[in-house]
Design an enzyme around this catalytic site. Structure first.
Site, PDB file in Angstrom:
ATOM      1  N   ASP A  38       0.848  -1.201   0.000  1.00  0.00           N
ATOM      2  CA  ASP A  38       0.000   0.000   0.000  1.00  0.00           C
ATOM      3  C   ASP A  38       0.879   1.245   0.000  1.00  0.00           C
ATOM      4  OD1 ASP A  38      -2.611  -1.475   0.433  1.00  0.00           O
ATOM      5  OD2 ASP A  38      -1.504  -2.120   2.206  1.00  0.00           O
ATOM      6  N   GLY A  63       2.653  -9.584  -4.297  1.00  0.00           N
ATOM      7  CA  GLY A  63       1.843  -8.386  -4.075  1.00  0.00           C
ATOM      8  C   GLY A  63       1.628  -7.583  -5.335  1.00  0.00           C
ATOM      9  N   GLU A  64       1.943  -6.299  -5.281  1.00  0.00           N
ATOM     10  CA  GLU A  64       1.666  -5.420  -6.422  1.00  0.00           C
ATOM     11  C   GLU A  64       2.911  -4.703  -6.940  1.00  0.00           C
ATOM     12  OE1 GLU A  64      -1.966  -3.212  -6.411  1.00  0.00           O
ATOM     13  OE2 GLU A  64      -1.102  -1.514  -7.477  1.00  0.00           O
ATOM     14  N   ASP A  65       3.607  -3.995  -6.048  1.00  0.00           N
ATOM     15  CA  ASP A  65       4.686  -3.153  -6.556  1.00  0.00           C
ATOM     16  C   ASP A  65       5.883  -3.964  -7.045  1.00  0.00           C
ATOM     17  OD1 ASP A  65       5.660  -0.428  -7.008  1.00  0.00           O
ATOM     18  OD2 ASP A  65       7.164  -0.935  -5.519  1.00  0.00           O
TER      19      ASP A  65
HETATM   20  O1  TRH Z   1       4.584  -6.162   0.602  1.00  0.00           O
HETATM   21  P1  TRH Z   1       3.603  -6.676  -0.375  1.00  0.00           P
HETATM   22  O2  TRH Z   1       3.141  -8.029  -0.189  1.00  0.00           O
HETATM   23  O3  TRH Z   1       2.416  -5.685  -0.409  1.00  0.00           O
HETATM   24  C1  TRH Z   1       1.083  -5.863  -0.622  1.00  0.00           C
HETATM   25  C2  TRH Z   1       0.311  -5.679   0.597  1.00  0.00           C
HETATM   26  O4  TRH Z   1       0.097  -6.952   1.167  1.00  0.00           O
HETATM   27  C3  TRH Z   1      -0.950  -4.990   0.305  1.00  0.00           C
HETATM   28  O5  TRH Z   1      -1.809  -4.953   1.410  1.00  0.00           O
HETATM   29  C4  TRH Z   1      -1.603  -5.648  -0.840  1.00  0.00           C
HETATM   30  O6  TRH Z   1      -2.719  -4.979  -1.090  1.00  0.00           O
HETATM   31  C5  TRH Z   1      -0.689  -5.611  -2.014  1.00  0.00           C
HETATM   32  O7  TRH Z   1       0.502  -6.314  -1.702  1.00  0.00           O
HETATM   33  C6  TRH Z   1      -1.276  -6.204  -3.254  1.00  0.00           C
HETATM   34  O8  TRH Z   1       4.240  -6.615  -1.869  1.00  0.00           O
HETATM   35  P2  TRH Z   1       4.586  -5.411  -2.846  1.00  0.00           P
HETATM   36  O9  TRH Z   1       3.343  -4.779  -3.358  1.00  0.00           O
HETATM   37  O10 TRH Z   1       5.509  -5.935  -3.823  1.00  0.00           O
HETATM   38  O11 TRH Z   1       5.338  -4.344  -1.951  1.00  0.00           O
HETATM   39  C7  TRH Z   1       6.633  -4.545  -1.499  1.00  0.00           C
HETATM   40  C8  TRH Z   1       7.402  -3.245  -1.532  1.00  0.00           C
HETATM   41  O12 TRH Z   1       8.625  -3.401  -0.841  1.00  0.00           O
HETATM   42  C9  TRH Z   1       7.745  -2.795  -2.943  1.00  0.00           C
HETATM   43  O13 TRH Z   1       7.573  -1.393  -3.049  1.00  0.00           O
HETATM   44  C10 TRH Z   1       9.218  -3.147  -3.079  1.00  0.00           C
HETATM   45  C11 TRH Z   1       9.688  -2.920  -1.667  1.00  0.00           C
HETATM   46  N1  TRH Z   1      10.923  -3.554  -1.253  1.00  0.00           N
HETATM   47  C12 TRH Z   1      11.958  -2.758  -0.812  1.00  0.00           C
HETATM   48  O14 TRH Z   1      11.835  -1.529  -0.806  1.00  0.00           O
HETATM   49  N2  TRH Z   1      13.110  -3.347  -0.388  1.00  0.00           N
HETATM   50  C13 TRH Z   1      13.281  -4.691  -0.382  1.00  0.00           C
HETATM   51  O15 TRH Z   1      14.349  -5.184   0.025  1.00  0.00           O
HETATM   52  C14 TRH Z   1      12.191  -5.498  -0.860  1.00  0.00           C
HETATM   53  C15 TRH Z   1      12.348  -6.991  -0.894  1.00  0.00           C
HETATM   54  C16 TRH Z   1      11.040  -4.905  -1.273  1.00  0.00           C
END
Ligand code: TRH
Length: 401
Positions: A32, A297-299
């Site tokens: 998020d 997740g998404e990002d």
């Molecule tokens: O963390 P996520 O699983 O996030 C989510 C949430 O669960 C949310 O509630 C849900 O709605 C969404 O998924 C679909 O996965 P995501 O989206 O990939 O986010 C992780 C973030 O962390 C992304 O911006 C990359 C960042 N990141 C770092 O900055 N450093 C790191 O070392 C890693 C591994 C990731």
């Protein structure tokens, strides 16, 4: 008048800059705030907007942005104002409403803020930024207006997506150039490996895999297959929810904390490095340094697509398996032009990683050349949809006229 054109131009630019408030409630994990923070940075740096981010969880945010202070109600980070948003009413000390208001993922704006939006001389452009889905219906709902039941305000639904007619996904202007520079520079790669793992880069014949995932029952089988694989596999594991399973596999304390940054373990042909969770801007290099990326997740799912390497998606699990059609919708785009055998192998592997079946690493590897070629093509196709921040800024400007 100043002889330096920048000095005379700055106040005028600041006076006309579009002000944007982004509201983010952290449900769990990092996605998020990850999406909101990336969008905020892009609107500020690429579009010159004055951005404020209201976020209710500074701890999650600090993991992505280590310079953030946990104890401050308001702070400025990289030119972006960050407000610690206390539910439900707080919306900053002033109720100065922005030109563009982004309500992320249906988080519900504070009622006092909505009332102030309605009272504003020039009605703000109000977006509800939805979660990313690759499903077809998304294009039909993207940019649909929804009039407020009581106030003269309209909320516009902004749907990220992977296909034409959607809002697209976030992509910074400099991203491809940064990736190309990293990939073209053995020195940058060498420095990254030493700094991130404490070791030199592995030999060219090793398959480097990054592993960012939720807890996953399929990981044990995969770790065994990597251990027994014909060639060396180097696994890079940022500290997180799957670390316990990796630690258990290597006979290390499974915590938490477990498989903590700096740990290095080997079994058979598999060697694994535990990595510190990096600031958000540093995550891309991990994807660029790897041959295959496991993301979630998404990002991180979006970043893996821009990295143009084969990837495996652990989709965020939803009640009643509502996530499974979304997984298949993404596959339909991503695998569209793959030869049937490679497409089936990829689909089987993604399904296995999301709870249906056993992942077959040898089969996945056999199709690696086709998957790699498709990954690069797909990054080009996806770019045609346009970058989400650019698409949003363009639409907002047409409404602000
Ligand atoms: O963390 P996520 O699983 O996030 C989510 C949430 O669960 C949310 O509630 C849900 O709605 C969404 O998924 C679909 O996965 P995501 O989206 O990939 O986010 C992780 C973030 O962390 C992304 O911006 C990359 C960042 N990141 C770092 O900055 N450093 C790191 O070392 C890693 C591994 C990731």
């Amino acid at each position: 008048m100043s002889s330096d054109p920048h000095i005379s131009e700055q106040p005028a630019a600041a006076a006309t800059a579009i002000a944007c408030d982004i509201f983010c409630a952290v449900i769990d994990n990092f996605g998020d705030i990850g999406v909101c923070w990336r969008l905020a940075r892009q609107l500020a740096s690429e579009h010159g907007w004055q951005v404020r981010v209201f976020v209710d969880d500074l701890h999650a945010f600090q993991k992505l942005c280590p310079s953030l202070a946990l104890d401050r109600a308001r702070q400025t980070v990289g030119g972006i104002v960050v407000e610690h948003w206390h539910e439900p009413a707080h919306a900053g000390d002033t109720l100065e409403v922005a030109d563009v208001v982004i309500e992320a993922f249906g988080c519900e704006l504070p009622p006092t803020y909505v009332a102030a939006m309605a009272a504003r001389a020039r009605t703000p452009v109000w977006f509800n930024l939805e979660y990313l889905s690759a499903e077809d219906w998304v294009a039909d709902f993207h940019l649909r207006p929804s009039p407020h039941p009581r106030y003269p305000l309209t909320k516009t639904f902004f749907f990220p997506g992977l296909g034409p007619g959607t809002g697209g996904v976030l992509k910074e202007r400099h991203l491809d150039a940064a990736r190309a520079a990293f990939e073209a520079s053995p020195a940058a790669r060498e420095a990254w490996w030493r700094q991130t793992t404490g070791h030199p880069p592995p030999p060219a014949e090793a398959t480097v895999v990054s592993l960012f995932a939720y807890e996953n029952p399929a990981v044990d089988s995969l770790l065994e297959q990597w251990r027994d694989s014909a060639g060396p596999v180097v696994l890079l594991v940022p500290e997180g929810r799957i670390s316990g399973a990796v630690a258990r596999f290597f006979g290390l304390p499974s915590g938490p904390p477990s498989f903590t940054a700096g740990t290095h373990a080997t079994r058979g042909n598999l060697s694994a490095h535990a990595l510190a969770f990096t600031a958000q801007a540093g995550y891309d290099a991990l994807l660029w340094a790897s041959a295959i990326n496991f993301v979630r997740g998404e990002d991180s799912f979006v970043r893996a697509q821009w990295a143009a390497k084969p990837f495996v998606w652990h989709i965020y699990p939803q009640a009643d398996d509502a996530h499974l059609p979304k997984l298949d919708a993404a596959l339909a785009h991503y695998a569209r032009t793959l030869p049937a055998a490679a497409r089936d192998a990829l689909a089987r592997f993604w399904h296995a990683w999301n709870g249906a079946g056993r992942p077959d690493w040898a089969e996945f590897q056999r199709h690696y050349p086709a998957l790699k070629q498709r990954a690069a093509e797909w990054a080009g196709e996806l770019a045609q949809v346009g970058d989400l921040a650019g698409n949003l800024a363009l639409f907002a400007k047409t409404q602000l006229k």
